[in-house]
Design a protein around this motif. Structure first.
Motif, PDB file in Angstrom:
ATOM      1  N   GLY A  51      -4.859   2.594   8.671  1.00  9.48           N
ATOM      2  CA  GLY A  51      -5.989   2.216   9.511  1.00  9.48           C
ATOM      3  C   GLY A  51      -5.658   1.105  10.481  1.00  9.48           C
ATOM      4  N   ALA A  52      -6.177   1.226  11.703  1.00  9.93           N
ATOM      5  CA  ALA A  52      -5.877   0.269  12.775  1.00  9.93           C
ATOM      6  C   ALA A  52      -6.341  -1.147  12.425  1.00  9.93           C
ATOM      7  N   ASN A  53      -7.550  -1.289  11.880  1.00  9.01           N
ATOM      8  CA  ASN A  53      -8.063  -2.624  11.559  1.00  9.01           C
ATOM      9  C   ASN A  53      -7.240  -3.288  10.466  1.00  9.01           C
ATOM     10  N   GLN A  54      -6.831  -2.537   9.472  1.00  6.56           N
ATOM     11  CA  GLN A  54      -6.023  -3.088   8.393  1.00  6.56           C
ATOM     12  C   GLN A  54      -4.623  -3.432   8.879  1.00  6.56           C
ATOM     13  N   ALA A  55      -4.064  -2.616   9.760  1.00  6.62           N
ATOM     14  CA  ALA A  55      -2.732  -2.893  10.306  1.00  6.62           C
ATOM     15  C   ALA A  55      -2.754  -4.186  11.110  1.00  6.62           C
ATOM     16  N   GLU A  56      -3.809  -4.403  11.866  1.00  5.93           N
ATOM     17  CA  GLU A  56      -3.928  -5.631  12.658  1.00  5.93           C
ATOM     18  C   GLU A  56      -3.964  -6.857  11.748  1.00  5.93           C
TER      19      GLU A  56
END
Length: 92
Positions: free
Chosen positions: A12-17
């Motif tokens: 997931g993009a938010n978790q990767a950030e």
């Protein structure tokens, strides 16, 4: 996968950030790019762990996309890092 839990990339993009921000807070984080295209193929993590050791110590970690495995990126990464550190008189 043989990575310690903190180094496992979440989905997931938010978790990767959040993962990237956490790595940047505790270490130096660099994008590893393919020379011809400048496409990101992985990440290099350098952590100064001198506070835990009697001498200046850098810990190296790297992560590559599975598509990049077996193409010599890690070898080139380590060779380049050693060359750069040698220029500054650091030896490991």
């Amino acid at each position: 996968m043989h990575l310690p839990e903190p180094l496992r990339m979440p989905d997931g993009a938010n978790q990767a950030e959040s993962w990237v921000a956490a790595r940047q807070a505790e270490s130096f984080l660099y994008a590893v790019r393919e020379a011809n295209t400048a496409a990101i193929v992985g990440l290099m993590i350098l952590a100064d762990t001198s506070e835990f050791d009697a001498t200046v110590t850098l810990r190296l970690g790297y992560l590559f996309g599975q598509f990049a495995w077996g193409h010599g990126y890690a070898t080139e990464l380590v060779k380049g890092l050693v060359q750069e550190l040698d220029q500054f008189g650091w030896s490991g």
